[in-house]
Design a protein around this motif. Structure first.
Motif, PDB file in Angstrom:
ATOM      1  N   VAL A 193       0.589  -1.171  -0.264  1.00 60.37           N
ATOM      2  CA  VAL A 193       0.267   0.068   0.186  1.00 60.37           C
ATOM      3  C   VAL A 193       0.918   1.363   0.226  1.00 60.37           C
ATOM      4  O   VAL A 193       0.150   2.289  -0.779  1.00 60.37           O
ATOM      5  N   MET A 194       1.699   0.917   0.588  1.00 63.01           N
ATOM      6  CA  MET A 194       2.926   2.366   1.127  1.00 63.01           C
ATOM      7  C   MET A 194       3.302   2.480  -0.787  1.00 63.01           C
ATOM      8  O   MET A 194       3.305   3.740  -0.896  1.00 63.01           O
ATOM      9  N   THR A 195       3.895   1.446  -1.092  1.00 59.37           N
ATOM     10  CA  THR A 195       4.872   1.678  -2.181  1.00 59.37           C
ATOM     11  C   THR A 195       3.711   2.536  -3.515  1.00 59.37           C
ATOM     12  O   THR A 195       4.207   3.138  -4.174  1.00 59.37           O
ATOM     13  N   ALA A 196       2.523   1.472  -3.504  1.00 60.18           N
ATOM     14  CA  ALA A 196       1.384   2.163  -4.430  1.00 60.18           C
ATOM     15  C   ALA A 196       1.360   3.466  -4.406  1.00 60.18           C
ATOM     16  O   ALA A 196       0.509   4.371  -5.301  1.00 60.18           O
TER      17      ALA A 196
ATOM     18  N   LYS B 136       2.883   6.478  -3.021  1.00 65.54           N
ATOM     19  CA  LYS B 136       4.260   6.571  -3.133  1.00 65.54           C
ATOM     20  C   LYS B 136       4.226   7.213  -5.384  1.00 65.54           C
ATOM     21  O   LYS B 136       4.958   7.836  -5.455  1.00 65.54           O
ATOM     22  N   ASP B 137       4.200   5.730  -5.393  1.00 70.10           N
ATOM     23  CA  ASP B 137       3.550   5.533  -6.827  1.00 70.10           C
ATOM     24  C   ASP B 137       3.434   6.506  -7.750  1.00 70.10           C
ATOM     25  O   ASP B 137       3.107   7.088  -8.992  1.00 70.10           O
ATOM     26  N   TYR B 138       2.081   6.302  -7.085  1.00 69.79           N
ATOM     27  CA  TYR B 138       0.799   7.052  -7.686  1.00 69.79           C
ATOM     28  C   TYR B 138       1.229   8.747  -7.812  1.00 69.79           C
ATOM     29  O   TYR B 138       0.723   9.381  -8.031  1.00 69.79           O
ATOM     30  N   THR B 139       1.552   9.325  -6.547  1.00 70.06           N
ATOM     31  CA  THR B 139       1.886  10.259  -5.716  1.00 70.06           C
ATOM     32  C   THR B 139       3.822  10.794  -7.360  1.00 70.06           C
ATOM     33  O   THR B 139       3.698  11.998  -7.937  1.00 70.06           O
ATOM     34  N   THR B 140       4.009   9.750  -7.524  1.00 67.64           N
ATOM     35  CA  THR B 140       5.408  10.270  -8.223  1.00 67.64           C
ATOM     36  C   THR B 140       5.378  10.525  -9.629  1.00 67.64           C
ATOM     37  O   THR B 140       5.555  10.975 -11.006  1.00 67.64           O
ATOM     38  N   ILE B 141       4.641   9.158 -10.270  1.00 67.21           N
ATOM     39  CA  ILE B 141       3.684   9.188 -11.768  1.00 67.21           C
ATOM     40  C   ILE B 141       3.466  10.536 -11.703  1.00 67.21           C
ATOM     41  O   ILE B 141       3.062  11.068 -13.316  1.00 67.21           O
ATOM     42  N   GLU B 142       2.156  10.911 -11.055  1.00 64.23           N
ATOM     43  CA  GLU B 142       1.700  12.065 -10.608  1.00 64.23           C
ATOM     44  C   GLU B 142       2.140  13.003 -11.079  1.00 64.23           C
ATOM     45  O   GLU B 142       1.396  14.168 -11.967  1.00 64.23           O
ATOM     46  N   GLU B 143       3.507  13.296 -10.591  1.00 67.56           N
ATOM     47  CA  GLU B 143       4.371  14.163 -10.539  1.00 67.56           C
ATOM     48  C   GLU B 143       4.544  14.857 -12.196  1.00 67.56           C
ATOM     49  O   GLU B 143       5.469  15.655 -12.370  1.00 67.56           O
ATOM     50  N   PHE B 144       5.382  13.617 -12.777  1.00 68.15           N
ATOM     51  CA  PHE B 144       6.046  13.902 -14.347  1.00 68.15           C
ATOM     52  C   PHE B 144       4.647  13.416 -14.656  1.00 68.15           C
ATOM     53  O   PHE B 144       4.487  14.080 -16.625  1.00 68.15           O
ATOM     54  N   TYR B 145       3.884  12.392 -15.164  1.00 71.33           N
ATOM     55  CA  TYR B 145       2.767  12.478 -16.699  1.00 71.33           C
ATOM     56  C   TYR B 145       1.075  12.125 -16.107  1.00 71.33           C
ATOM     57  O   TYR B 145       0.789  13.085 -17.049  1.00 71.33           O
ATOM     58  N   SER B 146       0.425  12.190 -14.616  1.00 68.68           N
ATOM     59  CA  SER B 146      -0.685  12.461 -14.988  1.00 68.68           C
ATOM     60  C   SER B 146      -1.250  13.651 -15.595  1.00 68.68           C
ATOM     61  O   SER B 146      -1.140  14.958 -14.844  1.00 68.68           O
ATOM     62  N   ALA B 147      -1.945  13.510 -15.937  1.00 69.21           N
ATOM     63  CA  ALA B 147      -3.223  14.106 -16.980  1.00 69.21           C
ATOM     64  C   ALA B 147      -3.834  14.972 -15.832  1.00 69.21           C
ATOM     65  O   ALA B 147      -4.247  16.897 -15.932  1.00 69.21           O
TER      66      ALA B 147
END
Length: 649
Positions: A441-444, A446-457
């Motif tokens: 859950v922690m990794t999910a 953190k990954d959601y946030t870092t992916i949002e930082e660069f790619y998410s619209a």
């Protein structure tokens, strides 16, 4: 710059009572609307795998057909349509629940049964699954192994670290346990497993975590920021705060948080994501208590800078969450104000590094000390999560960066479920309290946030980050008025004097238990999972073999290591220990230091160790491991006031 100045004018200072009253009325309306959001989320979960709109359209169509062709009265047609749709939903949910009980995918060979099951899973489960629709459909935790099997596996797993005499003694104790009180304890556990959907998770949280009296930094998890960025620290922290709030708070009710899946197909239990934000572990004399404060209702995060604490309310007077541009302005204001005030006399966060019973007494002392100390404790514990702007320590040296992750130098409030530390070079360190959350859950999150930082619209609309930081576009900021950071009264000089002895004791304890830790890191760029996959070896097994080889070459002995396997494909599942050290790994390590062994022989031993590691990993994921079964038996043993040489080995 004109747009930024206009946004600054929208900030509501504490002295502007009229605008502040308007903001508070908006907060009241927003909190009142939470009930409707949660009700809509509940309806979506109940009618899933249909959507409320499709459910209503089907109900109308069925009622119209019953009225037109069966000549039923309108009221009767409505009742019949509701009964048919509810029956259809029940059949669909039962079919999905039956599919989720299949465990053939844990086998190594991909049989036609598994292929057919995968096709049915793809067809039966919509892609737009809400995060919590599977919580009540996932299968229950399986019954534990037969007692003889568990004892035998445990005895075999201890062979690499025991002498021949010690191993024989353990075998004898295991046999005595089976023939003695073991079968009685196992029977009581089977009765519990028959009556509960998950016979393990509540005991694991209560006795493995909450009853643990050691300092929390020994079991908390720090997630390193693996991305190499060159943005301003305020820009990054603003985007991270926006992404975490959007995923962990707003996403739980508006579908922004995606359903976690194993291998992109098998849904995982999302019940623990509720505790991602707003959770605090409250110290108690014997067993701690977990308190969850709904972040949608509290509506703020706690920001710490130079030992000073500030509330940052996450919604404006229109009920919209703050956007990254607005958050950046608030963080910069906090930084400037803290710099003017200077470092605090001492940071009460260091008390959370004490053993739990000592922290319990210090916390009560803080609460009784003064209203300002009591308000600080209350504000921190009810916040959604914490953001720390670190100024004293730098992470330019990677050893110092990872060392900070082991104990935080007493600057991290370890009772909080989630804390983000921002360093001068804009790198971020994530701290997670492990009681209610597991690594997946922690990794999910953190990954959601870092992916949002660069790619998410969702975040990059417009693109928040450019080479020089946040853009000055009006859309990057809130259109409504928002509240300025609300400073929480720090401890007075009299409070500091009263707590001086406790502070020095906490600092001395932290120094003795953590400051002597040496942390090293090595980046292996030439070895990655592709190399292991090319020779058909599990990358995980290769890492475990490397750990044992390195430890043996340094200390000339083997050591039991802990590696968790997820059980979240079961309802309310946590983890099981894989017990990676086996005799095949021992043989491989010894062969690596044997000059008489050829490279082909060493590779063959590595292959055997890898295959065995994959087998025991699959067994642990199927709840066929050892540790959780023995742990449950030990809990029953202590509850009955009994004694066992085998369980206390």
């Amino acid at each position: 710059m004109g747009s930024v100045s206009r946004v600054v004018d929208r900030a509501i200072p504490e002295s502007d009572t009229a605008r502040l009253a308007k903001w508070e009325r908006s907060e009241t309306r927003r909190k009142r609307a939470i009930y409707y959001r949660k009700l809509l989320c509940l309806i979506e979960t109940l009618v899933w795998p249909l959507t409320p709109r499709i459910f209503a359209l089907l109900g109308t169509a069925v009622a119209s057909l019953c009225f037109a062709y069966l000549h039923l009265l309108p009221e009767t047609a409505i009742y019949v349509s509701w009964m048919l749709l509810c029956s259809l939903l029940l059949v669909m949910k039962l079919f999905i629940a039956c599919l989720l009980r299949y465990r053939g995918w844990l086998n190594h060979r991909l049989t036609w049964h598994t292929k057919l099951w995968g096709m049915l899973m793809t067809l039966a489960i919509p892609a737009s699954a809400t995060p919590h629709c599977f919580d009540h459909l996932l299968p229950p935790l399986p019954y534990p192994n037969p007692l003889k099997v568990t004892v035998g596996k445990f005895v075999n797993s201890m062979e690499p670290v025991l002498t021949a005499e010690e191993h024989e003694d353990l075998k004898k104790k295991g046999q005595e346990f089976i023939n003695g009180i073991g079968w009685k304890l196992h029977l009581m556990l089977l009765i519990r497993a028959a009556l509960k959907w998950n016979w393990f998770s509540d005991w694991w949280q209560r006795y493995a975590y909450l009853a643990n009296r050691k300092p929390l930094f020994t079991s908390s998890v720090a997630g390193a920021d693996t991305y190499r960025v060159e943005y301003n620290r305020m820009d990054r922290m603003a985007v991270w705060t926006y992404g975490v709030w959007k995923a962990a708070v707003e996403g739980r009710h508006d579908g922004g948080l995606e359903q976690m899946k194993l291998n992109g197909l098998i849904p995982l239990c999302m019940s623990s994501t509720k505790f991602f934000a707003g959770t605090t572990r409250i110290p108690k004399p014997s067993i701690d208590q977990v308190e969850w404060f709904d972040p949608l209702r509290t509506g703020y995060i706690m920001v710490k800078c130079l030992g000073h604490y500030y509330k940052v309310h996450m919604y404006d007077d229109r009920g919209c969450m703050l956007r990254p541009g607005t958050l950046k302005l608030l963080f910069e204001q906090i930084w400037l104000e803290s710099s003017v005030r200077g470092p605090a006399l001492f940071d009460p966060a260091i008390f959370t590094t004490l053993p739990r019973e000592e922290w319990y007494h210090v916390r009560n002392k803080l609460i009784d000390l003064s209203p300002s100390a009591r308000a600080l404790i209350k504000a921190v514990e009810e916040s959604a999560f914490m953001v720390n702007f670190e100024d004293e320590y730098s992470c330019t040296n990677k050893e110092d960066y990872y060392l900070y992750g082991t104990h935080g130098y007493g600057h991290v409030w370890y009772d909080k479920s989630m804390t983000f530390v921002s360093f001068k070079n804009a790198e971020i360190l994530c701290f997670f309290e492990h009681t209610s959350l597991d690594g997946l859950v922690m990794t999910a999150g953190k990954d959601y946030t870092t992916i949002e930082e660069f790619y998410s619209a969702q975040i990059n609309e417009p693109v928040w980050l450019e080479k020089k930081g946040l853009i000055s576009d009006e859309r990057a900021f809130n259109a409504g008025s928002f509240r300025e950071p609300q400073g929480v009264a720090c401890l007075s000089p009299a409070d500091v004097t009263a707590l001086a002895e406790d502070f020095h004791r906490a600092r001395r304890h932290l120094t003795e238990t953590a400051m002597d830790i040496r942390v090293g890191h090595m980046l292996c760029e030439e070895v990655d999972r592709k190399v292991a996959k090319r020779v058909k070896i599990s990358p995980d097994a290769m890492i475990q073999c490397g750990i044992q080889l390195a430890y043996h070459r340094i200390h000339r002995q083997f050591v039991l290591s802990y590696q968790p396997a997820t059980l979240q494909h079961y309802a309310y599942g946590r983890t099981e220990n894989i017990r990676p050290l086996t005799m095949h790994k021992v043989n491989f390590v010894k062969a690596m230091d044997d000059p008489c062994k050829t490279a082909d022989e060493k590779f063959a031993l590595l292959k055997l160790a890898s295959n065995e590691h994959s087998d025991i990993t699959k067994a642990a994921m199927a709840m066929k491991g050892v540790d959780r079964h023995l742990f449950a038996l030990y809990v029953i043993l202590k509850g009955q006031g009994l004694h066992s040489d085998f369980l206390e080995f």
